[in-house]
Write a protein that holds these residues in place. Structure first.
Motif, mmCIF file in Angstrom:
data_model
loop_
_atom_site.group_PDB
_atom_site.id
_atom_site.type_symbol
_atom_site.label_atom_id
_atom_site.label_comp_id
_atom_site.label_asym_id
_atom_site.label_seq_id
_atom_site.Cartn_x
_atom_site.Cartn_y
_atom_site.Cartn_z
ATOM 1 N N ARG A 136 0.825 -1.204 0.000
ATOM 2 C CA ARG A 136 0.000 0.000 0.000
ATOM 3 C C ARG A 136 0.860 1.256 0.000
ATOM 4 O O ARG A 136 0.548 2.234 -0.700
ATOM 5 C CB ARG A 136 -0.918 0.002 1.225
ATOM 6 N N ARG A 185 -15.859 -1.878 -6.392
ATOM 7 C CA ARG A 185 -14.670 -2.562 -5.902
ATOM 8 C C ARG A 185 -15.097 -3.951 -5.452
ATOM 9 O O ARG A 185 -16.003 -4.091 -4.636
ATOM 10 C CB ARG A 185 -14.046 -1.794 -4.735
ATOM 11 N N GLN A 232 -5.242 1.986 -2.119
ATOM 12 C CA GLN A 232 -5.927 0.748 -2.459
ATOM 13 C C GLN A 232 -5.731 0.383 -3.929
ATOM 14 O O GLN A 232 -5.375 1.231 -4.750
ATOM 15 C CB GLN A 232 -7.422 0.885 -2.153
#
Length: 272
Positions: A4, A184, A210
């Protein structure tokens, strides 16, 4: 966590480069206008910048429907600040935006350079904004309006305000409803909505950490309008079309190569 962090760093770096390039382009266009002593249509340059921004921010955009071949007033549901680069990358247009955006660092200046029309909410400026929209449409530049007046959580469409829609009739152009939805893992994306007291920088960081989000955009059939139409009724009709598109986006199975069967927009609303 490491992935991330790397993803965030890479996307922020690319985004900064894109902002720099777009700023240099805006300065070059301004200098050219000053040199030739006449304005330049900035929508093609703005569209190129929006396309670069959408790619570096990691949006996977699917577009359904026919792009307009002439000036139209576009109306769309509003979920996030990211609606602007995404929708601006699809159709050459100018935006009507809340006045607060003009004060955002860099972004606000670029929005002004791209020809964004600003309105201060609750200040009685609707009539002036309507005149600005009609004038821009008569100049054969499309304008996008978010008739909800604010952002939503992205799973439904808020009521549409009809006070600006008559600008399309004044300019003699149709209204083209659009739907945008963020997905998503085949569910409505909880990160995309930019609502409440959230700040741009915090939201940007959360989004970029993300994996890429899927964004579906539907261009419905254009709707002809006339000066004697009931624009409050028309607003409800347009909202129903956009809502149908949003529900279909989120009910569509996410299969490789599958294309959602989006509903056609409703028939033209006749004048009184």
């Amino acid at each position: 966590m490491l992935m991330r962090t790397l993803r965030l760093g890479g996307r922020l770096g690319l985004f900064a480069i894109v902002l720099l390039l777009c700023s240099l382009l805006a300065v070059a266009v301004s200098l050219t206008e000053w040199t030739i002593r006449r304005p330049i249509d900035r929508t093609p340059f703005a569209r190129a910048c929006f396309q670069l921004a959408s790619r570096c921010l990691g949006f996977q955009v699917n577009v359904r429907g026919q792009r307009p071949d002439g000036p139209v007033m576009l109306v769309c549901n509003h979920i996030s600040w990211s609606d602007i680069p995404i929708l601006g990358s699809i159709v050459p247009l100018r935006f009507l935006s809340k006045a607060e955006v003009r004060n955002w660092p860099v972004i606000g200046w670029l929005a002004k350079q791209a020809g964004t029309l600003f309105i201060r909410r609750g200040s009685g400026q609707a009539a002036a904004a309507r005149e600005d929209i009609a004038r821009t449409l008569r100049e054969r530049q499309s304008v996008l309006v978010f008739p909800e007046g604010t952002t939503s959580v992205g799973i439904t469409v808020l009521p549409f305000h009809g006070r600006l829609l008559s600008a399309a009739a004044e300019a003699g152009v149709p209204i083209l409803p659009m739907t945008i939805g963020y997905r998503r893992d085949n569910h409505p994306d909880p990160l995309a909505p930019f609502i409440g007291d959230d700040s741009f920088d915090r939201h940007l960081v959360r989004l970029l950490r993300q994996p890429a989000v899927t964004v579906d955009v539907v261009l419905h059939e254009p709707v002809s309008v006339a000066a004697n139409d009931d624009f409050q009724v028309l607003a409800r009709q347009l909202r129903a079309t956009v809502e149908d598109g949003l529900q279909t986006i989120h009910n569509c199975p996410d299969k490789p190569g599958a294309t959602p069967d989006y509903p056609a927009s409703r028939p033209r609303l006749g004048g009184a």
